[in-house]
Design a protein around this motif. Structure first.
Motif, PDB file in Angstrom:
ATOM      1  N   ASP A 132       0.818  -1.216   0.000  1.00 13.23           N
ATOM      2  CA  ASP A 132       0.000   0.000   0.000  1.00 13.23           C
ATOM      3  C   ASP A 132       0.852   1.265   0.000  1.00 13.23           C
ATOM      4  N   GLY A 133       1.938   1.235  -0.773  1.00 12.80           N
ATOM      5  CA  GLY A 133       2.730   2.437  -0.965  1.00 12.80           C
ATOM      6  C   GLY A 133       3.772   2.727   0.092  1.00 12.80           C
ATOM      7  N   GLY A 134       3.935   1.835   1.061  1.00 14.98           N
ATOM      8  CA  GLY A 134       4.928   2.080   2.104  1.00 14.98           C
ATOM      9  C   GLY A 134       5.420   0.793   2.708  1.00 14.98           C
ATOM     10  N   PRO A 135       6.424   0.871   3.587  1.00 19.02           N
ATOM     11  CA  PRO A 135       6.954  -0.341   4.216  1.00 19.02           C
ATOM     12  C   PRO A 135       5.885  -1.054   5.038  1.00 19.02           C
ATOM     13  N   LEU A 136       5.974  -2.370   5.063  1.00 22.30           N
ATOM     14  CA  LEU A 136       5.074  -3.189   5.872  1.00 22.30           C
ATOM     15  C   LEU A 136       5.704  -3.392   7.246  1.00 22.30           C
ATOM     16  N   PHE A 137       4.986  -3.007   8.294  1.00 18.01           N
ATOM     17  CA  PHE A 137       5.506  -3.072   9.649  1.00 18.01           C
ATOM     18  C   PHE A 137       4.916  -4.260  10.407  1.00 18.01           C
ATOM     19  N   ASP A 138       5.695  -4.752  11.344  1.00 19.90           N
ATOM     20  CA  ASP A 138       5.248  -5.819  12.227  1.00 19.90           C
ATOM     21  C   ASP A 138       4.105  -5.288  13.088  1.00 19.90           C
ATOM     22  N   PRO A 139       2.933  -5.921  13.069  1.00 16.36           N
ATOM     23  CA  PRO A 139       1.799  -5.400  13.849  1.00 16.36           C
ATOM     24  C   PRO A 139       2.058  -5.371  15.348  1.00 16.36           C
ATOM     25  N   ASP A 140       2.918  -6.247  15.854  1.00 17.77           N
ATOM     26  CA  ASP A 140       3.223  -6.257  17.284  1.00 17.77           C
ATOM     27  C   ASP A 140       4.368  -5.328  17.646  1.00 17.77           C
ATOM     28  N   TRP A 141       5.176  -4.973  16.665  1.00 16.33           N
ATOM     29  CA  TRP A 141       6.310  -4.069  16.861  1.00 16.33           C
ATOM     30  C   TRP A 141       6.273  -3.033  15.734  1.00 16.33           C
ATOM     31  N   PRO A 142       5.416  -2.035  15.850  1.00 16.38           N
ATOM     32  CA  PRO A 142       5.146  -1.134  14.722  1.00 16.38           C
ATOM     33  C   PRO A 142       6.296  -0.224  14.323  1.00 16.38           C
ATOM     34  N   ASP A 143       7.428  -0.288  15.037  1.00 17.85           N
ATOM     35  CA  ASP A 143       8.603   0.458  14.594  1.00 17.85           C
ATOM     36  C   ASP A 143       9.633  -0.464  13.932  1.00 17.85           C
ATOM     37  N   GLU A 144       9.198  -1.693  13.580  1.00 16.90           N
ATOM     38  CA  GLU A 144      10.069  -2.631  12.875  1.00 16.90           C
ATOM     39  C   GLU A 144       9.436  -2.978  11.529  1.00 16.90           C
ATOM     40  N   ALA A 145      10.124  -2.625  10.448  1.00 15.55           N
ATOM     41  CA  ALA A 145       9.656  -2.949   9.105  1.00 15.55           C
ATOM     42  C   ALA A 145      10.236  -4.284   8.654  1.00 15.55           C
ATOM     43  N   LEU A 146       9.450  -5.046   7.904  1.00 17.12           N
ATOM     44  CA  LEU A 146       9.912  -6.326   7.388  1.00 17.12           C
ATOM     45  C   LEU A 146      10.907  -6.101   6.256  1.00 17.12           C
ATOM     46  N   LEU A 147      11.979  -6.901   6.236  1.00 21.58           N
ATOM     47  CA  LEU A 147      12.910  -6.889   5.126  1.00 21.58           C
ATOM     48  C   LEU A 147      12.380  -7.792   4.015  1.00 21.58           C
ATOM     49  N   ASP A 148      12.686  -7.410   2.776  1.00 18.03           N
ATOM     50  CA  ASP A 148      12.201  -8.155   1.617  1.00 18.03           C
ATOM     51  C   ASP A 148      13.209  -9.242   1.253  1.00 18.03           C
ATOM     52  N   THR A 149      12.902 -10.459   1.643  1.00 22.39           N
ATOM     53  CA  THR A 149      13.796 -11.602   1.409  1.00 22.39           C
ATOM     54  C   THR A 149      13.388 -12.414   0.184  1.00 22.39           C
ATOM     55  N   SER A 150      12.591 -11.841  -0.698  1.00 21.96           N
ATOM     56  CA  SER A 150      11.908 -12.622  -1.736  1.00 21.96           C
ATOM     57  C   SER A 150      12.775 -13.013  -2.922  1.00 21.96           C
ATOM     58  N   THR A 151      13.944 -12.394  -3.106  1.00 24.19           N
ATOM     59  CA  THR A 151      14.777 -12.724  -4.260  1.00 24.19           C
ATOM     60  C   THR A 151      16.216 -12.983  -3.816  1.00 24.19           C
ATOM     61  N   PRO A 152      16.952 -13.786  -4.576  1.00 28.16           N
ATOM     62  CA  PRO A 152      18.362 -14.011  -4.228  1.00 28.16           C
ATOM     63  C   PRO A 152      19.164 -12.718  -4.170  1.00 28.16           C
ATOM     64  N   GLU A 153      18.898 -11.786  -5.063  1.00 23.54           N
ATOM     65  CA  GLU A 153      19.643 -10.528  -5.091  1.00 23.54           C
ATOM     66  C   GLU A 153      19.396  -9.721  -3.827  1.00 23.54           C
ATOM     67  N   ARG A 154      18.131  -9.646  -3.382  1.00 26.45           N
ATOM     68  CA  ARG A 154      17.845  -8.912  -2.151  1.00 26.45           C
ATOM     69  C   ARG A 154      18.439  -9.620  -0.936  1.00 26.45           C
ATOM     70  N   ARG A 155      18.348 -10.937  -0.907  1.00 30.13           N
ATOM     71  CA  ARG A 155      18.921 -11.675   0.221  1.00 30.13           C
ATOM     72  C   ARG A 155      20.426 -11.461   0.308  1.00 30.13           C
ATOM     73  N   GLU A 156      21.085 -11.449  -0.835  1.00 31.10           N
ATOM     74  CA  GLU A 156      22.526 -11.219  -0.832  1.00 31.10           C
ATOM     75  C   GLU A 156      22.862  -9.841  -0.280  1.00 31.10           C
ATOM     76  N   ARG A 157      22.085  -8.846  -0.655  1.00 39.07           N
ATOM     77  CA  ARG A 157      22.349  -7.482  -0.183  1.00 39.07           C
ATOM     78  C   ARG A 157      22.033  -7.333   1.306  1.00 39.07           C
ATOM     79  N   ILE A 158      20.979  -8.018   1.765  1.00 45.80           N
ATOM     80  CA  ILE A 158      20.687  -8.005   3.203  1.00 45.80           C
ATOM     81  C   ILE A 158      21.841  -8.634   3.970  1.00 45.80           C
ATOM     82  N   ALA A 159      22.343  -9.753   3.466  1.00 45.91           N
ATOM     83  CA  ALA A 159      23.460 -10.431   4.133  1.00 45.91           C
ATOM     84  C   ALA A 159      24.711  -9.562   4.142  1.00 45.91           C
TER      85      ALA A 159
END
Length: 256
Positions: A84-111
């Motif tokens: 919905d146009g912005g980062p998705l936050f953890d409903p129980d911890w609303p100051d923590e946004a989920l990292l996008d682990t959906s692709t090998p390229e993103r996972r490599e950059r997160i690592a």
């Protein structure tokens, strides 16, 4: 580094070893700030920004699948999961946004970002590292799945082992077996497994290498009863949910 009997060294390759948590040692969980552990404590968990507990088995906390509070702006926007146009936050911890682990390229950059944190834990003198929010995919509106996080977890474990650290699974009871077998986790740090009656899901996989933190605000039965349960992990502690220090109101620390 661990100075206790019961800390077993395990070879990972020709040049690197890590040390497992001492079986059955009393834990303390100090993510709200480090303080002198009580007599008899053998395992201490602290944030990566803190120092390890001297002479005790020390586990370094790393938030590997969501942003830490106050650190959102330090992450590239395309590594955050959006809805919905912005980062998705953890409903129980609303100051923590989920990292996008959906692709090998993103996972490599997160690592590439998290890897130096893991190595920093080793440089500081921690014995092990735990990776929080392995189960972020369950809060992703089906944008992520367990395979995405499993692949990233395996990268984190490899980095930890190369740095001489044991790697701890954090929560995600239903995936314990596959996380150990495919990601290579060595032990588990779990929250409220007694409350949710899921301790056996971890101990069946990790044996005595399970560190359980229960929280005082939502106990369905007494902590003494939890300790006496046949399925209780060998290492359990009761803490306040905010994990404050002994000088703060609301501090709770009780052991079996």
């Amino acid at each position: 580094m661990c100075a206790l009997t019961g800390c077993a060294a395990t070879e990972t390759d020709a040049t690197s070893t890590f040390v497992l948590p001492p079986a059955g040692a009393t834990p303390d969980y100090q993510l709200g700030g480090g303080y002198d552990p009580a007599d008899g404590v053998g395992i201490v968990g602290r944030d990566r920004s803190d120092d390890p507990a001297e002479g005790l088995y020390s586990v370094c906390y790393v938030n590997g699948f969501q942003t830490q509070p106050g650190e959102l702006d330090s992450w590239p926007d395309d590594l955050l999961l959006h809805r919905d146009g912005g980062p998705l936050f953890d409903p129980d911890w609303p100051d923590e946004a989920l990292l996008d682990t959906s692709t090998p390229e993103r996972r490599e950059r997160i690592a590439e970002i998290v890897g130096p944190w893991i190595e920093g834990c080793a440089d500081s003198g921690f014995d092990a590292v735990e990776f929080d929010n392995l189960d972020s995919y369950t809060r992703s509106d089906d944008a992520l799945d367990v395979e995405d996080n499993l692949a990233l977890a395996a990268s984190f474990v490899d980095i930890a082992h190369d740095a001489g650290l044991a790697a701890g699974q954090k929560n995600a009871a239903e995936e314990a077996s596959v996380l150990r077998e495919r990601a290579g986790f060595d032990f588990a740090v779990v929250e409220e497994c007694s409350v949710y009656r899921e301790c056996a899901a971890y101990t069946d996989v990790y044996g005595d290498a399970v560190i359980d933190i229960e929280y005082a605000d939502e106990l369905p039965r007494s902590f003494a009863e939890m300790c006496a349960d046949d399925e209780a992990p060998a290492s359990m502690v009761l803490r306040d949910r905010d994990l404050v220090t002994p000088s703060d109101d609301g501090y709770v620390f009780e052991t079996c």
